[in-house]
Design a protein around this motif. Sequence first.
Motif, PDB file in Angstrom:
ATOM      1  N   ALA A  44       0.711  -1.319  -0.132  1.00  0.00           N
ATOM      2  CA  ALA A  44      -0.226  -0.008   0.124  1.00  0.00           C
ATOM      3  C   ALA A  44       0.757   1.412   0.083  1.00  0.00           C
ATOM      4  O   ALA A  44       0.617   2.254  -0.514  1.00  0.00           O
ATOM      5  CB  ALA A  44      -0.810   0.176   1.152  1.00  0.00           C
ATOM      6  N   SER A  45       1.895   1.232   0.844  1.00  0.00           N
ATOM      7  CA  SER A  45       2.691   2.496   0.647  1.00  0.00           C
ATOM      8  C   SER A  45       3.565   2.785  -0.501  1.00  0.00           C
ATOM      9  O   SER A  45       3.709   3.839  -0.955  1.00  0.00           O
ATOM     10  CB  SER A  45       3.792   2.148   2.026  1.00  0.00           C
ATOM     11  N   ASP A  46       3.741   1.580  -1.307  1.00  0.00           N
ATOM     12  CA  ASP A  46       4.507   1.660  -2.649  1.00  0.00           C
ATOM     13  C   ASP A  46       3.360   2.399  -3.653  1.00  0.00           C
ATOM     14  O   ASP A  46       3.968   3.132  -4.334  1.00  0.00           O
ATOM     15  CB  ASP A  46       5.294   0.447  -3.027  1.00  0.00           C
ATOM     16  N   LEU A  47       2.313   1.833  -3.326  1.00  0.00           N
ATOM     17  CA  LEU A  47       1.257   2.272  -4.482  1.00  0.00           C
ATOM     18  C   LEU A  47       0.933   3.804  -4.185  1.00  0.00           C
ATOM     19  O   LEU A  47       0.767   4.495  -5.029  1.00  0.00           O
ATOM     20  CB  LEU A  47      -0.030   1.522  -4.257  1.00  0.00           C
ATOM     21  N   ALA A  48       1.188   4.322  -2.928  1.00  0.00           N
ATOM     22  CA  ALA A  48       0.798   5.517  -2.488  1.00  0.00           C
ATOM     23  C   ALA A  48       1.995   6.273  -3.031  1.00  0.00           C
ATOM     24  O   ALA A  48       1.834   7.600  -3.551  1.00  0.00           O
ATOM     25  CB  ALA A  48       0.787   5.934  -1.145  1.00  0.00           C
ATOM     26  N   ILE A  49       3.238   6.000  -3.032  1.00  0.00           N
ATOM     27  CA  ILE A  49       4.269   6.625  -3.659  1.00  0.00           C
ATOM     28  C   ILE A  49       4.317   6.943  -4.878  1.00  0.00           C
ATOM     29  O   ILE A  49       4.418   7.687  -5.729  1.00  0.00           O
ATOM     30  CB  ILE A  49       5.838   6.041  -3.132  1.00  0.00           C
ATOM     31  N   LEU A  50       3.997   5.586  -5.724  1.00  0.00           N
ATOM     32  CA  LEU A  50       3.901   5.464  -7.176  1.00  0.00           C
ATOM     33  C   LEU A  50       2.761   6.378  -7.619  1.00  0.00           C
ATOM     34  O   LEU A  50       3.168   7.196  -8.597  1.00  0.00           O
ATOM     35  CB  LEU A  50       3.804   4.171  -7.653  1.00  0.00           C
ATOM     36  N   THR A  51       1.779   6.436  -7.131  1.00  0.00           N
ATOM     37  CA  THR A  51       0.643   7.106  -7.727  1.00  0.00           C
ATOM     38  C   THR A  51       0.479   8.545  -7.138  1.00  0.00           C
ATOM     39  O   THR A  51      -0.050   9.608  -7.732  1.00  0.00           O
ATOM     40  CB  THR A  51      -0.835   6.716  -7.333  1.00  0.00           C
ATOM     41  N   GLY A  52       1.148   8.967  -5.908  1.00  0.00           N
ATOM     42  CA  GLY A  52       0.985  10.238  -5.328  1.00  0.00           C
ATOM     43  C   GLY A  52      -0.148  10.363  -4.657  1.00  0.00           C
ATOM     44  O   GLY A  52      -0.726  11.445  -4.179  1.00  0.00           O
ATOM     45  N   ARG A  53      -1.053   9.320  -4.441  1.00  0.00           N
ATOM     46  CA  ARG A  53      -2.461   9.360  -3.860  1.00  0.00           C
ATOM     47  C   ARG A  53      -2.590   8.426  -2.975  1.00  0.00           C
ATOM     48  O   ARG A  53      -1.996   7.308  -3.006  1.00  0.00           O
ATOM     49  CB  ARG A  53      -3.414   9.020  -4.824  1.00  0.00           C
ATOM     50  N   LYS A  54      -3.312   8.731  -1.835  1.00  0.00           N
ATOM     51  CA  LYS A  54      -3.608   7.732  -0.661  1.00  0.00           C
ATOM     52  C   LYS A  54      -5.052   7.112  -1.016  1.00  0.00           C
ATOM     53  O   LYS A  54      -5.482   6.015  -0.575  1.00  0.00           O
ATOM     54  CB  LYS A  54      -3.421   8.134   0.439  1.00  0.00           C
ATOM     55  N   VAL A  55      -5.928   7.818  -1.324  1.00  0.00           N
ATOM     56  CA  VAL A  55      -7.232   7.235  -1.702  1.00  0.00           C
ATOM     57  C   VAL A  55      -7.541   6.530  -2.929  1.00  0.00           C
ATOM     58  O   VAL A  55      -6.982   6.796  -3.817  1.00  0.00           O
ATOM     59  CB  VAL A  55      -8.276   8.773  -1.955  1.00  0.00           C
ATOM     60  N   LYS A  56      -7.939   5.314  -2.620  1.00  0.00           N
ATOM     61  CA  LYS A  56      -7.990   4.366  -3.630  1.00  0.00           C
ATOM     62  C   LYS A  56      -8.530   4.914  -5.175  1.00  0.00           C
ATOM     63  O   LYS A  56      -8.068   4.245  -6.307  1.00  0.00           O
ATOM     64  CB  LYS A  56      -8.741   2.769  -3.065  1.00  0.00           C
ATOM     65  N   SER A  57      -9.713   5.377  -5.138  1.00  0.00           N
ATOM     66  CA  SER A  57     -10.421   6.121  -6.161  1.00  0.00           C
ATOM     67  C   SER A  57      -9.358   6.692  -7.247  1.00  0.00           C
ATOM     68  O   SER A  57      -9.204   6.630  -8.404  1.00  0.00           O
ATOM     69  CB  SER A  57     -11.656   6.569  -5.970  1.00  0.00           C
ATOM     70  N   LYS A  58      -8.514   7.610  -6.389  1.00  0.00           N
ATOM     71  CA  LYS A  58      -7.598   8.386  -6.960  1.00  0.00           C
ATOM     72  C   LYS A  58      -6.344   7.678  -7.625  1.00  0.00           C
ATOM     73  O   LYS A  58      -5.768   8.029  -8.442  1.00  0.00           O
ATOM     74  CB  LYS A  58      -7.068   9.583  -5.976  1.00  0.00           C
ATOM     75  N   GLN A  59      -5.906   6.771  -6.823  1.00  0.00           N
ATOM     76  CA  GLN A  59      -4.937   5.748  -7.194  1.00  0.00           C
ATOM     77  C   GLN A  59      -5.432   4.993  -8.514  1.00  0.00           C
ATOM     78  O   GLN A  59      -4.510   4.990  -9.279  1.00  0.00           O
ATOM     79  CB  GLN A  59      -4.692   4.595  -6.044  1.00  0.00           C
ATOM     80  N   ILE A  60      -6.657   4.723  -8.438  1.00  0.00           N
ATOM     81  CA  ILE A  60      -7.040   3.798  -9.620  1.00  0.00           C
ATOM     82  C   ILE A  60      -7.167   4.921 -10.939  1.00  0.00           C
ATOM     83  O   ILE A  60      -6.375   4.416 -11.914  1.00  0.00           O
ATOM     84  CB  ILE A  60      -8.321   3.324  -9.388  1.00  0.00           C
ATOM     85  N   GLU A  61      -7.347   6.069 -10.521  1.00  0.00           N
ATOM     86  CA  GLU A  61      -7.519   7.355 -11.682  1.00  0.00           C
ATOM     87  C   GLU A  61      -6.103   7.358 -12.340  1.00  0.00           C
ATOM     88  O   GLU A  61      -5.638   7.352 -13.535  1.00  0.00           O
ATOM     89  CB  GLU A  61      -7.894   8.403 -11.295  1.00  0.00           C
ATOM     90  N   VAL A  62      -5.295   7.509 -11.271  1.00  0.00           N
ATOM     91  CA  VAL A  62      -3.521   7.732 -11.733  1.00  0.00           C
ATOM     92  C   VAL A  62      -3.370   6.525 -12.671  1.00  0.00           C
ATOM     93  O   VAL A  62      -2.358   6.799 -13.422  1.00  0.00           O
ATOM     94  CB  VAL A  62      -2.911   8.195 -10.509  1.00  0.00           C
ATOM     95  N   LEU A  63      -3.400   5.401 -12.044  1.00  0.00           N
ATOM     96  CA  LEU A  63      -2.765   4.138 -12.464  1.00  0.00           C
ATOM     97  C   LEU A  63      -3.251   4.094 -14.147  1.00  0.00           C
ATOM     98  O   LEU A  63      -2.444   3.698 -14.819  1.00  0.00           O
ATOM     99  CB  LEU A  63      -3.260   2.974 -11.888  1.00  0.00           C
ATOM    100  N   ARG A  64      -4.602   4.566 -14.214  1.00  0.00           N
ATOM    101  CA  ARG A  64      -5.061   4.416 -15.719  1.00  0.00           C
ATOM    102  C   ARG A  64      -4.522   5.379 -16.400  1.00  0.00           C
ATOM    103  O   ARG A  64      -4.304   5.009 -17.637  1.00  0.00           O
ATOM    104  CB  ARG A  64      -6.835   4.723 -15.613  1.00  0.00           C
ATOM    105  N   LYS A  65      -4.225   6.567 -15.988  1.00  0.00           N
ATOM    106  CA  LYS A  65      -3.732   7.459 -16.669  1.00  0.00           C
ATOM    107  C   LYS A  65      -2.103   7.148 -17.170  1.00  0.00           C
ATOM    108  O   LYS A  65      -1.643   7.645 -18.178  1.00  0.00           O
ATOM    109  CB  LYS A  65      -3.463   8.987 -16.222  1.00  0.00           C
ATOM    110  N   MET A  66      -1.474   6.574 -16.112  1.00  0.00           N
ATOM    111  CA  MET A  66       0.112   5.879 -16.181  1.00  0.00           C
ATOM    112  C   MET A  66       0.113   4.847 -17.207  1.00  0.00           C
ATOM    113  O   MET A  66       0.991   4.506 -17.730  1.00  0.00           O
ATOM    114  CB  MET A  66       0.620   5.767 -14.965  1.00  0.00           C
ATOM    115  N   GLY A  67      -0.992   4.211 -17.553  1.00  0.00           N
ATOM    116  CA  GLY A  67      -1.092   2.890 -18.262  1.00  0.00           C
ATOM    117  C   GLY A  67      -0.440   1.568 -17.592  1.00  0.00           C
ATOM    118  O   GLY A  67       0.121   0.870 -18.327  1.00  0.00           O
ATOM    119  N   ILE A  68      -0.611   1.721 -16.445  1.00  0.00           N
ATOM    120  CA  ILE A  68       0.098   0.545 -15.500  1.00  0.00           C
ATOM    121  C   ILE A  68      -1.089  -0.429 -15.216  1.00  0.00           C
ATOM    122  O   ILE A  68      -2.072  -0.135 -14.770  1.00  0.00           O
ATOM    123  CB  ILE A  68       0.635   1.148 -14.214  1.00  0.00           C
TER     124      ILE A  68
END
Length: 64
Positions: A7-31
Amino acid sequence: MSKFLEASDLAILTGRKVKSKQIEVLRKMGIAFFVNACGKPVVAIAAVEGPKRSASVPIWTPPR
């Protein structure tokens, strides 16, 4: 060792802590990721690092 980002790695990768925002950033990054039953994004380490290469498998280079 886990095959998935913590979870901490995902927060660093996306720059977000809220799961919906993490999903949004991951989609934009193409991961590549999937959403688990809790609604949290799950990312395989290989999706970020790329596939591991064996030392015995040569890297292909085009002929000259």
